[in-house]
Design a protein around this motif. Sequence first.
Motif, PDB file in Angstrom:
ATOM      1  N   SER A  57      80.735 -10.733 -39.802  1.00 21.19           N
ATOM      2  CA  SER A  57      79.813 -11.397 -40.726  1.00 21.19           C
ATOM      3  C   SER A  57      80.540 -12.344 -41.669  1.00 21.19           C
ATOM      4  O   SER A  57      81.717 -12.145 -41.993  1.00 21.19           O
ATOM      5  CB  SER A  57      79.057 -10.347 -41.548  1.00 21.19           C
ATOM      6  OG  SER A  57      78.234 -10.944 -42.525  1.00 21.19           O
ATOM      7  N   ALA A  58      79.827 -13.379 -42.114  1.00 23.54           N
ATOM      8  CA  ALA A  58      80.364 -14.279 -43.138  1.00 23.54           C
ATOM      9  C   ALA A  58      80.157 -13.703 -44.537  1.00 23.54           C
ATOM     10  O   ALA A  58      80.688 -14.231 -45.511  1.00 23.54           O
ATOM     11  CB  ALA A  58      79.706 -15.655 -43.034  1.00 23.54           C
ATOM     12  N   SER A  59      79.393 -12.624 -44.637  1.00 19.88           N
ATOM     13  CA  SER A  59      79.164 -11.985 -45.936  1.00 19.88           C
ATOM     14  C   SER A  59      80.451 -11.319 -46.432  1.00 19.88           C
ATOM     15  O   SER A  59      81.357 -11.004 -45.653  1.00 19.88           O
ATOM     16  CB  SER A  59      78.058 -10.932 -45.828  1.00 19.88           C
ATOM     17  OG  SER A  59      76.805 -11.537 -45.614  1.00 19.88           O
ATOM     18  N   HIS A  60      80.516 -11.084 -47.737  1.00 20.29           N
ATOM     19  CA  HIS A  60      81.693 -10.460 -48.325  1.00 20.29           C
ATOM     20  C   HIS A  60      81.725  -8.957 -48.010  1.00 20.29           C
ATOM     21  O   HIS A  60      80.706  -8.346 -47.711  1.00 20.29           O
ATOM     22  CB  HIS A  60      81.698 -10.672 -49.839  1.00 20.29           C
ATOM     23  CG  HIS A  60      81.988 -12.093 -50.223  1.00 20.29           C
ATOM     24  ND1 HIS A  60      82.211 -12.485 -51.527  1.00 20.29           N
ATOM     25  CD2 HIS A  60      82.105 -13.228 -49.477  1.00 20.29           C
ATOM     26  CE1 HIS A  60      82.461 -13.786 -51.573  1.00 20.29           C
ATOM     27  NE2 HIS A  60      82.381 -14.259 -50.343  1.00 20.29           N
ATOM     28  N   ARG A  61      82.923  -8.390 -48.121  1.00 19.05           N
ATOM     29  CA  ARG A  61      83.114  -6.974 -47.793  1.00 19.05           C
ATOM     30  C   ARG A  61      82.181  -6.069 -48.593  1.00 19.05           C
ATOM     31  O   ARG A  61      81.618  -5.121 -48.037  1.00 19.05           O
ATOM     32  CB  ARG A  61      84.586  -6.598 -48.052  1.00 19.05           C
ATOM     33  CG  ARG A  61      84.896  -5.104 -48.034  1.00 19.05           C
ATOM     34  CD  ARG A  61      84.467  -4.422 -46.764  1.00 19.05           C
ATOM     35  NE  ARG A  61      85.070  -5.037 -45.586  1.00 19.05           N
ATOM     36  CZ  ARG A  61      84.721  -4.718 -44.336  1.00 19.05           C
ATOM     37  NH1 ARG A  61      83.755  -3.827 -44.125  1.00 19.05           N
ATOM     38  NH2 ARG A  61      85.288  -5.298 -43.314  1.00 19.05           N
ATOM     39  N   ARG A  62      81.992  -6.338 -49.858  1.00 19.28           N
ATOM     40  CA  ARG A  62      81.157  -5.471 -50.691  1.00 19.28           C
ATOM     41  C   ARG A  62      79.725  -5.430 -50.163  1.00 19.28           C
ATOM     42  O   ARG A  62      79.072  -4.389 -50.222  1.00 19.28           O
ATOM     43  CB  ARG A  62      81.172  -5.935 -52.142  1.00 19.28           C
ATOM     44  CG  ARG A  62      80.744  -7.381 -52.341  1.00 19.28           C
ATOM     45  CD  ARG A  62      80.936  -7.870 -53.760  1.00 19.28           C
ATOM     46  NE  ARG A  62      79.946  -7.323 -54.661  1.00 19.28           N
ATOM     47  CZ  ARG A  62      79.826  -7.689 -55.931  1.00 19.28           C
ATOM     48  NH1 ARG A  62      80.652  -8.589 -56.438  1.00 19.28           N
ATOM     49  NH2 ARG A  62      78.901  -7.162 -56.696  1.00 19.28           N
ATOM     50  N   VAL A  63      79.248  -6.549 -49.636  1.00 21.02           N
ATOM     51  CA  VAL A  63      77.898  -6.613 -49.079  1.00 21.02           C
ATOM     52  C   VAL A  63      77.837  -5.904 -47.729  1.00 21.02           C
ATOM     53  O   VAL A  63      76.904  -5.142 -47.448  1.00 21.02           O
ATOM     54  CB  VAL A  63      77.431  -8.072 -48.946  1.00 21.02           C
ATOM     55  CG1 VAL A  63      76.123  -8.160 -48.169  1.00 21.02           C
ATOM     56  CG2 VAL A  63      77.266  -8.705 -50.319  1.00 21.02           C
TER      57      VAL A  63
ATOM     58  N   VAL B 247      84.340  -7.121 -39.722  1.00 18.41           N
ATOM     59  CA  VAL B 247      85.115  -8.240 -40.252  1.00 18.41           C
ATOM     60  C   VAL B 247      84.248  -8.971 -41.267  1.00 18.41           C
ATOM     61  O   VAL B 247      83.125  -9.388 -40.950  1.00 18.41           O
ATOM     62  CB  VAL B 247      85.541  -9.211 -39.137  1.00 18.41           C
ATOM     63  CG1 VAL B 247      86.290 -10.406 -39.729  1.00 18.41           C
ATOM     64  CG2 VAL B 247      86.399  -8.502 -38.096  1.00 18.41           C
ATOM     65  N   ALA B 248      84.750  -9.128 -42.481  1.00 10.96           N
ATOM     66  CA  ALA B 248      84.007  -9.780 -43.563  1.00 10.96           C
ATOM     67  C   ALA B 248      84.500 -11.209 -43.774  1.00 10.96           C
ATOM     68  O   ALA B 248      85.657 -11.536 -43.482  1.00 10.96           O
ATOM     69  CB  ALA B 248      84.145  -8.988 -44.859  1.00 10.96           C
ATOM     70  N   GLY B 249      83.621 -12.045 -44.315  1.00  9.99           N
ATOM     71  CA  GLY B 249      83.961 -13.439 -44.517  1.00  9.99           C
ATOM     72  C   GLY B 249      85.085 -13.666 -45.509  1.00  9.99           C
ATOM     73  O   GLY B 249      85.790 -14.672 -45.434  1.00  9.99           O
ATOM     74  N   ASP B 250      85.260 -12.732 -46.455  1.00 12.68           N
ATOM     75  CA  ASP B 250      86.327 -12.881 -47.441  1.00 12.68           C
ATOM     76  C   ASP B 250      87.621 -12.180 -47.013  1.00 12.68           C
ATOM     77  O   ASP B 250      88.528 -12.003 -47.824  1.00 12.68           O
ATOM     78  CB  ASP B 250      85.873 -12.376 -48.809  1.00 12.68           C
ATOM     79  CG  ASP B 250      85.404 -10.926 -48.794  1.00 12.68           C
ATOM     80  OD1 ASP B 250      85.120 -10.401 -47.702  1.00 12.68           O
ATOM     81  OD2 ASP B 250      85.309 -10.315 -49.870  1.00 12.68           O
TER      82      ASP B 250
END
Length: 233
Positions: A124-130, A147-150
Motif C-alpha cells: 500500500s501507498a498508505s503509511h505504516r500507522r494506517v 509494505v507501507a508507502g513510508d
Amino acid sequence: MTSTVPAPVARTADGHALQAVLLDMDGTLVDTEGFWWEIEVDVFAELGHRLEESWRDVVVGGPMTRSAAFLIESTGAAVTIGELSVLLNERFEARIAEQVPMMPGAERLLAELARHNVPTALVSASHRRVIDRVLRSLGPERFALSVAGDEVARTKPHPDPYLLAARTLGAHPSRCAVIEDTATGVASAEAAGCRVVAVPSVGVIAPAPGRTIVRSLEDVDLPFLRSLITPMN
C-alpha cells in the motif's frame, strides 16, 4: 531499487507457476478510497479552500506526499506537506477506528488464499500507522508481510514496493499476481514486472496488453489468478 535477472520460470512443487499474490489495500480490499477524498475535502474546507471534484482522480491511489503537495499547490493553502499528512492520517484513523468496510469478494478471496497457503502480501501507498490499523480488521495472520508507502524510498507509481514484496517472499515478480484498483497502483506493479488484475474503484483503468480488468473481486479466485501465470520450460 534494482532487480537481478532471474532463472527461467518453472512450476512450483504443487504444479502451479503462481508464487505469490500481492494486494493493494485502499479501494482493493477495503472500501476506503472515498474516505480519503471526503477527509481531504473536509480538511481543506476548514482551511478555507474548496477542492475541485476533478482533482480526485489526480490524488487517488498515490502516495500521501504527492497528493498533499498537489492539493496544497492547487489551493494555495497555508499548510505544509508534513502538517497536512498528519491531519489526514489522524482523521482517517479516527474514521476507521470501529470498523473497516470490506470490498465485495475480499473476505472470500483472502480466506481462499490462506486456505491454500498462497504467500500473500499487502502492498500500500498508505503509511505504516494506517496499514497496521486496517490489518486489525483484515487479519494480519493472512499476510506474510505488508509494505507501507513510508517504508520505501519511492512508493507507487514506482516499482519499488512490489519489487520489495516479491523479493522478501522469495518470488520472482513475473510469477506474482497483483490486484490493484487505481492507475497509479497498476503502473507500479507493471513496472515491477508483475501480472496485474485491475479492479477499478475510482477513475478508469484503460485496457493494455497483459493487463486483466475485472468488475470486482467477486470475479477473482485462486484458479483465475493461477491461470494468469504461464510457466516456462
